[in-house]
Design an enzyme around this catalytic site. Structure first.
Site, PDB file in Angstrom:
ATOM      1  N   ASP A 337       8.543 100.718  77.545  1.00  0.00           N
ATOM      2  CA  ASP A 337       9.295  99.843  76.652  1.00  0.00           C
ATOM      3  C   ASP A 337       8.447  99.443  75.437  1.00  0.00           C
ATOM      4  O   ASP A 337       7.218  99.412  75.508  1.00  0.00           O
ATOM      5  CB  ASP A 337       9.705  98.601  77.442  1.00  0.00           C
ATOM      6  CG  ASP A 337      10.615  97.677  76.676  1.00  0.00           C
ATOM      7  OD1 ASP A 337      11.681  98.129  76.236  1.00  0.00           O
ATOM      8  OD2 ASP A 337      10.265  96.490  76.526  1.00  0.00           O
ATOM      9  N   GLU A 366       9.397 104.163  73.667  1.00  0.00           N
ATOM     10  CA  GLU A 366      10.415 103.612  72.772  1.00  0.00           C
ATOM     11  C   GLU A 366       9.779 103.154  71.462  1.00  0.00           C
ATOM     12  O   GLU A 366       8.946 102.254  71.446  1.00  0.00           O
ATOM     13  CB  GLU A 366      11.114 102.417  73.429  1.00  0.00           C
ATOM     14  CG  GLU A 366      12.155 101.779  72.514  1.00  0.00           C
ATOM     15  CD  GLU A 366      12.580 100.389  72.966  1.00  0.00           C
ATOM     16  OE1 GLU A 366      13.734 100.015  72.718  1.00  0.00           O
ATOM     17  OE2 GLU A 366      11.743  99.667  73.564  1.00  0.00           O
TER      18      GLU A 366
END
Length: 624
Positions: A337, A366
Site C-alpha cells: 500500500d 501502489e
C-alpha cells in the site's frame, strides 16, 4: 537448573511473564543468518538476556529510549536446527524471566516461492464486504468498534475469511488464478476499521475476520486449486490505536513524533503532521529538502501515524514482518500500500531484502499517478537518471486505467476516443518490463468501472476485454462481473466497497448462484468467465508478441501472437454495421486461417474484410 525446571518455569512465564516478543517465531535455513527480536515488557531494559541453544547466539543487545523495550540481535548459523529454546532475562533484585522461542523448519526453499506474473488474473476482495461465512465473529468483546450495520457504508458488515473460503469454487470457476484480499490484520480502531489499512498489531489477524488458522486454511485451499494468495501489506503507517502508540520504543519511532506527543498532551493532533501528498518530490531533481520531507515524513491521515523507516530498528522490524508472513502463509505475492509515501531509500531496501531471499517472488506497489514516467521510475531495472533502482517488480498502471476510461467515454475524433487506449499502450517503451505492470479497470479506492463508464454495459465489456488481453498482469475488483456500481454517490469509498449480493444469509439476490441477477449482470458474468478461462491457457496472452494498429473509423485492433496462436481484440465504437478492411492487417498473416469468437463460439475464415454488426468488443483466437 535442569531442562525440566526450565520448561516448567517457561510455561508459567509464557502465561504471566514477557508481555510481547516479535517476531513470535522464526525459521532456520534463510540466506541471511540474523534476526532481531523486539521484546516488550515493563522495565525489561535492565535485564540481561542469554540464550543456550546450538547454533544460536546473541550478537548484541540494544536498549530503547523507553525502559519497556529491548532489541536483541541473534545469529542463527547453519548448525541451528528447528526446535524450541529458552531466552532468559536476568534482572537485578527481581526474579529472572524466561520465555520460550521457536525456530521452525521451512516448508519449502526460497526458490520455490513463485510470485504472480502475466499468466495470472487477480481477483481483488474487500473481505468485510464479500461474504459473511461466520456470523459468530461479527462482534468481538473488548474491541473498540462494536457495531455491525450493513446500512452504514462506513461500518463493519461482517464479511470474513470464512466467507472467502466458502466461495473459492466460484472465484476459481470464473477463471481467476490469484486473490488479493485487502488487509486482514487487526484494526482495533473506534470507527471505520473495516477496510483494514489502519493496523493496530502487525502480527495479529483481526478476530472479526477470523483466526490465523482460518487464514492458513484459505492459503492451503487456494494452493490445492493452484491459486496464489497475495497479501496486502502496509509499511508506511499503522493505526492510531496500535499497541505501541501508548509507549513508543524510541523518540523517532514514528515521524513527527514530538508533534504527536505534544498534541496528545494538549488534547489534539497538530495538522502539520499530515503529508503534503506531493509524490513527485521522489523524482524531482529540483525538489527542496523541505518539500521532500513534507511528503515522505507526513502522516497519511491523522488516524494513521507515519512509521519512520530511517530508524534502523523500525526498518528491520518491518522487513522481518513481511518475511514472517511470506513464510507463515506461503504467499504468492505482496501488494504494498501507499508505496511512494515512505522513505524511498527504505523501500528499495525493503523490496531488495525480500527479492534477495525469494528471487521468484512478486511485489506490486501502489503509486497513484497517471504519469507513465513516474510509474516507470518505480519499476525494477529502469534506468533512472538519479541511479535509483527500486527492486519493485510490478508498479500499478494507473496511467493506462485512466486512458482506457477517458478513451471509451469520449466521442471519436482524430485525437480523442480509442486513440487514448492506443497511446496509453504505446507508452510501453518507457517501462523496463511492461508485462509486469498490474493493470485494472477499478479497485477499492476508485469508482466502479461501470460507474466510471456511465453505466454503459457495452463500454464496460470493451474495457474488460481489452484489459484481459494486454501484455500486463490483470486485476479485477469483486463485483465487476455483475456490474456493481456506486453511481448514487460516485467515489464514496463505503459504496465502492458494497456488499457482494449473496454473501449474507437472507440476501434476495445471490451472485454466487445467479439467483435474482438481471440479464445484463448474468451476461457480464458469463463474458468475463469465458475470457478469463480462455486466458488461463493462452500463451499468446501470457507472453506473446503484441502488435496494434492506430485506431481508424472508431475501430481499434490489437493482436497477441505466440507460435500458432493469435488472439485478436477488436474494439468497435460504431453503432451501425461497418465493413472492416482486413487487408490492412496483412503483416499478421492470418489470411485463410480459421478464427473463433471466444465469447460466442462463431467461427469464420480470415479474408479481405469482415462486417462488424454492432458496437462493442470482439476477442478472436486461432486456437482450436
Amino acid at each position: 537448573m535442569t531442562s525440566k525446571a526450565i520448561h516448567s518455569k517457561s510455561l508459567q512465564v509464557e502465561d504471566h511473564g514477557i508481555a510481547r516478543i516479535e517476531p513470535p517465531n522464526w525459521w532456520v535455513g534463510f540466506k541471511k543468518n540474523d534476526l532481531q527480536l523486539l521484546i516488550q515488557h515493563p522495565n525489561i531494559s535492565d535485564a540481561v538476556p542469554s540464550v543456550s541453544y546450538l547454533g544460536v547466539s546473541i550478537k548484541k543487545v540494544h536498549k530503547a529510549d523507553s525502559p519497556n523495550y529491548l532489541f536483541i540481535d541473534l545469529l542463527i548459523d547453519k548448525t541451528a536446527k528447528s526446535g524450541k529454546f529458552s531466552i532468559s532475562f536476568k534482572r537485578v533484585d527481581k526474579d529472572d524471566l524466561v520465555c520460550i522461542y521457536e525456530l521452525k523448519s521451512r516448508k519449502k526453499p526460497s526458490e520455490n516461492y513463485i510470485g504472480f506474473n502475466s499468466s495470472d488474473a487477480i481477483y481483488l476482495i474487500t473481505p468485510d464486504r464479500f461474504a459473511n461465512g461466520d456470523p459468530d465473529n461479527d462482534i468481538i468483546e473488548g474491541l473498540n468498534e462494536k457495531i455491525i450495520d450493513r446500512s452504514d457504508n462506513s461500518a463493519r458488515h461482517g464479511g470474513d475469511i470464512r466467507g472467502i473460503i466458502n466461495h473459492l469454487d466460484y472465484i476459481e470457476d470464473l477463471g481467476f488464478t490469484a486473490i488479493w484480499s485487502c488487509p486482514l490484520l487487526i484494526n482495533d480502531m473506534y470507527q471505520g476499521s473495516y477496510h483494514g489499512y489502519a493496523m493496530t498489531d502487525f502480527y495479529k489477524i483481526d478476530p472479526r475476520f477470523g483466526t490465523l488458522d482460518d487464514y492458513k486454511e484459505l492459503a492451503l485451499s487456494m494452493s490445492q486449486k493452484g491459486m496464489k494468495l497475495i497479501m496486502d501489506q502496509v509499511v508506511n503507517h499503522c493505526g492510531l490505536e496500535h499497541w505501541w502508540m501508548k509507549d513508543l520504543p524510541f523518540k523517532d519511532w514514528i515521524n513527527h513524533q514530538r508533534s504527536y506527543e505534544e498534541g496528545i498532551d494538549s488534547g489534539s493532533l497538530k495538522a502539520t503532521i499530515i503529508t503534503s501528498h506531493r509524490r513527485t518530490t521522489n523524482q524531482d531533481f529540483y525538489a527542496s529538502e523541505y518539500d521532500k520531507k513534507g511528503m515522505s515524513e507526513g502522516w497519511f491521515v491523522s488516524s494513521m501515524p507515519d512509521l519512520n523507516q530511517r530508524n534502523a530498528f523500525m526498518a528491520k522490524y518491518t522487513i522481518q514482518n513481511s518475511i514472517w508472513w511470506i513464510e507463515t502463509m506461503q504467499l504468492g505475492g505482496i501488494r504494498q500500500d501507499t508505496y511512494s509515501y515512505p522513505d524511498k531509500g527504505f523501500m528499495r531496501y525493503w523490496a531488495g531484502e525480500i527479492m534477495h531471499e525469494y528471487p521468484s517472488f512478486s511485489i506490486v506497489g501502489e503509486e497513484w499517478t497517471i504519469n507513465p514516467l513516474i510509474i516507470s521510475y518505480w519499476q525494477n531495472d529502469h534506468q533512472n537518471r538519479d541511479g535509483y533502482n527500486s527492486n519493485l517488480k510490478s508498479p500499478m498502471d494507473f496511467a493506462l486505467q485512466d486512458q482506457i476510461v477517458r478513451g471509451l467515454n469520449q466521442e471519436e475524433s482524430f485525437s480523442t476516443g480509442l486513440i487514448d487506449l492506443y497511446k496509453g499502450l504505446a507508452n510501453d517503451f518507457a517501462y523496463a518490463k511492461p508485462e509486469d505492470l498490474l493493470v485494472f479497470a477499478d479497485n477499492h479506492d476508485m469508482s466502479r468501472i461501470f460507474t466510471q463508464l456511465r453505466e454503459d454495459v457495452v463500454n464496460t465489456k470493451m474495457a474488460m476485454g481489452y484489459i484481459l488481453v494486454l501484455p500486463r498482469i490483470p486485476q479485477v475488483y469483486y463485483g465487476t462481473e455483475i456490474l456493481m456500481s456506486d453511481s448514487s454517490i460516485p467515489g464514496d469509498h463505503g459504496l465502492i466497497r458494497s456488499d457482494f449480493p449473496g454473501g449474507w444469509e437472507g440476501d434476495e439476490v445471490n451472485a454466487f448462484t445467479g439467483e435474482g441477477l438481471m440479464d445484463a449482470q448474468k451476461d457480464m458474468q458469463l463474458y468475463l468467465k469465458k475470457l478469463l478461462n480462455y486466458r488461463k491457457n493462452s500463451q499468446a496472452i501470457h507472453k506473446g508478441k503484441t502488435v496494434h494498429f492506430v485506431p481508424e473509423n472508431g475501430i481499434y485492433v490489437l493482436f497477441r501472437i505466440f507460435g500458432d496462436e493469435t488472439v485478436v481484440c477488436i474494439l468497435n465504437k460504431n453503432e451501425d454495421d461497418f465493413l472492416l478492411d482486413l487487408t490492412r492487417f496483412a503483416e499478421i498473416e492470418l489470411k485463410g486461417k480459421a478464427v473463433r469468437n471466444i465469447i460466442t463460439g462463431y467461427e469464420f475464415f480470415w479474408g479481405d474484410n469482415f462486417t462488424l454488426k454492432e458496437r462493442g468488443s470482439m476477442v478472436l483466437t486461432t486456437k482450436k
